[in-house]
Design a protein around this motif. Structure first.
Motif, PDB file in Angstrom:
ATOM      1  N   VAL A 150     -44.621  28.461 -62.726  1.00  0.00           N
ATOM      2  CA  VAL A 150     -44.877  28.365 -61.292  1.00  0.00           C
ATOM      3  C   VAL A 150     -44.589  29.746 -60.710  1.00  0.00           C
ATOM      4  N   VAL A 151     -45.564  30.312 -60.015  1.00  0.00           N
ATOM      5  CA  VAL A 151     -45.434  31.669 -59.482  1.00  0.00           C
ATOM      6  C   VAL A 151     -45.639  31.651 -57.974  1.00  0.00           C
ATOM      7  N   ILE A 152     -44.620  32.070 -57.236  1.00  0.00           N
ATOM      8  CA  ILE A 152     -44.721  32.194 -55.778  1.00  0.00           C
ATOM      9  C   ILE A 152     -45.150  33.619 -55.460  1.00  0.00           C
ATOM     10  N   ILE A 153     -46.285  33.770 -54.780  1.00  0.00           N
ATOM     11  CA  ILE A 153     -46.804  35.087 -54.404  1.00  0.00           C
ATOM     12  C   ILE A 153     -46.505  35.312 -52.927  1.00  0.00           C
ATOM     13  N   SER A 154     -45.853  36.431 -52.619  1.00  0.00           N
ATOM     14  CA  SER A 154     -45.445  36.710 -51.236  1.00  0.00           C
ATOM     15  C   SER A 154     -45.540  38.199 -50.952  1.00  0.00           C
ATOM     16  N   ARG A 155     -45.661  38.530 -49.665  1.00  0.00           N
ATOM     17  CA  ARG A 155     -45.585  39.924 -49.231  1.00  0.00           C
ATOM     18  C   ARG A 155     -44.132  40.391 -49.117  1.00  0.00           C
ATOM     19  N   LEU A 156     -43.205  39.446 -49.041  1.00  0.00           N
ATOM     20  CA  LEU A 156     -41.822  39.779 -48.694  1.00  0.00           C
ATOM     21  C   LEU A 156     -40.969  40.032 -49.932  1.00  0.00           C
ATOM     22  N   PRO A 157     -40.172  41.109 -49.934  1.00  0.00           N
ATOM     23  CA  PRO A 157     -39.320  41.426 -51.086  1.00  0.00           C
ATOM     24  C   PRO A 157     -37.992  40.672 -51.039  1.00  0.00           C
ATOM     25  N   PHE A 158     -38.063  39.369 -50.747  1.00  0.00           N
ATOM     26  CA  PHE A 158     -36.867  38.544 -50.626  1.00  0.00           C
ATOM     27  C   PHE A 158     -36.527  37.938 -51.992  1.00  0.00           C
ATOM     28  N   VAL A 159     -36.004  38.765 -52.883  1.00  0.00           N
ATOM     29  CA  VAL A 159     -35.799  38.347 -54.274  1.00  0.00           C
ATOM     30  C   VAL A 159     -34.838  37.158 -54.373  1.00  0.00           C
ATOM     31  N   SER A 160     -33.709  37.235 -53.674  1.00  0.00           N
ATOM     32  CA  SER A 160     -32.714  36.161 -53.766  1.00  0.00           C
ATOM     33  C   SER A 160     -33.245  34.855 -53.190  1.00  0.00           C
ATOM     34  N   LEU A 161     -33.884  34.941 -52.032  1.00  0.00           N
ATOM     35  CA  LEU A 161     -34.399  33.729 -51.391  1.00  0.00           C
ATOM     36  C   LEU A 161     -35.460  33.052 -52.242  1.00  0.00           C
ATOM     37  N   PHE A 162     -36.454  33.806 -52.691  1.00  0.00           N
ATOM     38  CA  PHE A 162     -37.559  33.174 -53.411  1.00  0.00           C
ATOM     39  C   PHE A 162     -37.182  32.778 -54.837  1.00  0.00           C
ATOM     40  N   THR A 163     -36.164  33.406 -55.400  1.00  0.00           N
ATOM     41  CA  THR A 163     -35.638  32.929 -56.679  1.00  0.00           C
ATOM     42  C   THR A 163     -35.050  31.533 -56.489  1.00  0.00           C
ATOM     43  N   GLU A 164     -34.341  31.343 -55.373  1.00  0.00           N
ATOM     44  CA  GLU A 164     -33.774  30.026 -55.057  1.00  0.00           C
ATOM     45  C   GLU A 164     -34.884  29.019 -54.751  1.00  0.00           C
ATOM     46  N   VAL A 165     -35.887  29.445 -53.999  1.00  0.00           N
ATOM     47  CA  VAL A 165     -37.012  28.561 -53.655  1.00  0.00           C
ATOM     48  C   VAL A 165     -37.741  28.098 -54.915  1.00  0.00           C
ATOM     49  N   SER A 166     -37.999  29.034 -55.830  1.00  0.00           N
ATOM     50  CA  SER A 166     -38.719  28.658 -57.059  1.00  0.00           C
ATOM     51  C   SER A 166     -37.880  27.738 -57.935  1.00  0.00           C
TER      52      SER A 166
END
Length: 587
Positions: A150-166
């Protein structure tokens, strides 16, 4: 590439086939996914196809279009390299170029960029991908393994947040299939837009993530949870809801854990990143190399790293030939790789960081390896470089960090100590540059309301270096060494170009704002005396154009000044004949 099945929402599945296109357009109008797009471009499901290899299976939401090159890069980067042998679940992140000629930033991202720290801006040229890969044995499948990402593609460099989201979305998808992705997308579509400086509650699949979006005024390395800020209520949360998960940061990785194996070389690494030297990070897993690359890039915050960087890079990447050719010197880029093939392909690179397979506790000593040892890259961890640092090490911070390892000081505290030290060194380096830049500003008394705004004087490296004797880094830093030599090298880097262009643009905007303030305070009724109609009309049109440009360029102009300018414009319109008044009032 396998055919891609686009899924927009659960509602679309219920549409009658004969009316599908018409109904789909109606639903798209009702559900524009605007708030979803503020955070995430799309969510991709990448699977392993026996004939095609890694292939795009689904893209959510369905109206999102990716170019074939973007799809290919996402697919190849969505799985750990075949040599990594990652079993179970693996999380990492990547950064890919957006195909040329495609759309730029959303207006919401442009507004976000105006208020966020420069190093966290959305980049119109790149996407970030946050990957959750699962590989487990499954005898029911032809290859005997279940392999999917599962790959979340975003413009935002929010590494910690999107690691948690994924980590919330992917396991649900693996267990329950597509409906969980649709549910997650609809939850995200209810999130408030990311506004720098505000704390947001983000409901997702029965959980709530709480995070602060950093702003210009946010202090580097200060945990969001520790400082009160304005809270933005998100949509009503469906009961029952557990206590929110508070994220200390949306973007920071565990810096000390990354640098522990090479902590004695931290000042050398800071210089390499500051001057945008080509660096390869070699590790056994994409998790380790992507975190290390991200930690390197963040070393010079609040200065923005302006060269390219790829937290995870493979031989299938579309830029592989561009970055590995020996025909010319390596470009300014930081690459994170896991394939041993790179040990031979990139031997000509000047700086290589080899991370050991098992994360170091910090007690191992990884010595600096000079040129002749490059052939040992396959097995020996350490830093391989010919670079001679301009500055001496700060032994005080190194002793403090090493003592922290011995006394089992918490990793979060070690990271805070290290981040604060790097911030102080970066600020000591940048303060003289900021002072010199400010000195290039024309005096405010020389700004005329009736002339174009002046421009800053040109940046002269030699003039700047001459100021270091009285206002150099020695005033704020105890680190000794050849600071002048480091500045000269910095001037040749894209980091200097990026910083200078940003500051020059800001100074220009400030000068334009000051000129408009002077114009708003001027007595235009007195100025208009004796002027020809064409001059008066030209002044009116110039004021109107400047007001419009000030909105577009987001000049630092107060509402009071804008209103005063409109009044001044109205004043001189009244001095014109009726026919011209009518034209100017309606135009």
């Amino acid at each position: 590439m396998a055919g891609v099945r686009n899924v927009d929402s659960g509602a679309l599945d219920k549409l009658d086939d004969e009316d599908g296109d018409e109904d789909r357009n109606c639903i798209t109008a009702i559900l524009p996914w605007d708030r979803f797009s503020c955070w995430i471009h799309c969510i991709c499901i990448v699977t392993f196809d026996l004939e095609l290899g890694q292939a795009m299976e689904i893209i959510y939401p369905g109206h999102i279009k990716l170019s074939e090159q973007e799809k290919s890069n996402i697919c190849y980067l969505a799985f750990p390299d075949s040599n990594s042998g990652c079993m179970g679940d693996t999380q990492f992140h990547m950064r890919i170029r957006q195909s040329s000629g495609r759309f730029g930033l959303l207006s919401e991202h442009q507004l976000y960029n105006q208020k966020c720290p420069v190093y966290l801006q959305a980049d119109p040229s790149y996407y970030y991908g946050y990957v959750y890969f699962r590989q487990v044995k499954d005898k029911s499948l032809p290859r005997g393994y279940f392999q999917k990402s599962v790959v979340i593609i975003s413009r935002l460099p929010f590494v910690s947040l999107f690691t948690e989201v994924s980590s919330l979305i992917a396991p649900e998808f693996f267990d329950n299939g597509e409906p969980s992705i649709e549910a997650a997308c609809h939850d995200i579509d209810q999130w408030p837009c990311p506004v720098p400086g505000e704390t947001v509650n983000l409901p997702l699949l029965g959980n709530v993530l709480q995070a602060q979006i950093p702003s210009h005024s946010s202090k580097v390395g200060v945990q969001a949870a520790a400082s009160p800020s304005k809270q933005v209520p998100s949509s009503p949360l469906p009961p029952p809801v557990s206590a929110p998960t508070i994220l200390p940061s949306v973007h920071e990785v565990h810096m000390f854990r990354c640098f522990a194996p090479v902590i004695s070389h931290i000042h050398l690494l800071w210089e390499l990143v500051l001057t945008a030297e080509p660096i390869v990070v070699m590790a056994s897993s994409p998790t380790m190399c992507s975190e290390m690359v991200q930690a390197l890039v963040s070393m010079i915050a609040p200065l923005m790293y302006c060269a390219d960087y790829r937290p995870y890079f493979t031989i299938h990447d579309s830029e592989f030939k561009e970055y590995t050719t020996k025909a010319h010197a390596p470009p300014p880029v930081i690459l994170g790789v896991t394939n041993p093939f790179f040990a031979k392909t990139l031997q000509h690179w000047p700086h290589i960081i080899r991370i050991c397979d098992v994360p170091s506790t910090g007690t191992q000593k990884h010595k600096l390896k000079k040129g002749g040892n490059l052939k040992m890259l396959d097995s020996k961890p350490g830093v391989y470089t010919h670079y001679r640092p301009f500055l001496h090490k700060d032994k005080t911070i190194l002793k403090k960090l090493l003592k922290g390892i011995q006394t089992k000081r918490p990793g979060e505290v070690q990271t805070a100590l290290l981040r604060r030290h790097l911030l102080e060194v970066t600020q000591s380096f940048m303060i003289p540059l900021e002072r010199y830049m400010a000195s290039l500003m024309p005096l405010q008394k020389n700004i005329s309301p009736y002339k174009a705004a002046p421009t800053p004087r040109p940046f002269n490296p030699d003039d700047f270096l001459a100021t270091l004797g009285t206002s150099g880094p020695q005033l704020t830093s105890g680190i000794k060494g050849d600071w002048v030599g480091l500045y000269r090298r910095f001037f040749r880097s894209p980091n200097f170009s990026g910083w200078f262009n940003t500051r020059y643009r800001e100074v220009n905007q400030k000068l334009q704002a000051l000129q408009l303030e002077a114009l708003s305070d001027a007595d235009l009724k007195d100025w208009v005396q004796g002027k020809q109609e064409v001059e008066v009309v030209d002044m009116i049109l110039r004021i109107r154009n400047k007001l419009e440009q000030s909105e577009i360029e987001d000049l630092p102009l107060s509402d009071t000044t804008r209103n005063q300018l409109r009044l001044r414009m109205a004043d001189i319109i009244c001095t014109l004949p009726d026919d011209l008044k009518a034209v100017l009032k309606t135009s």
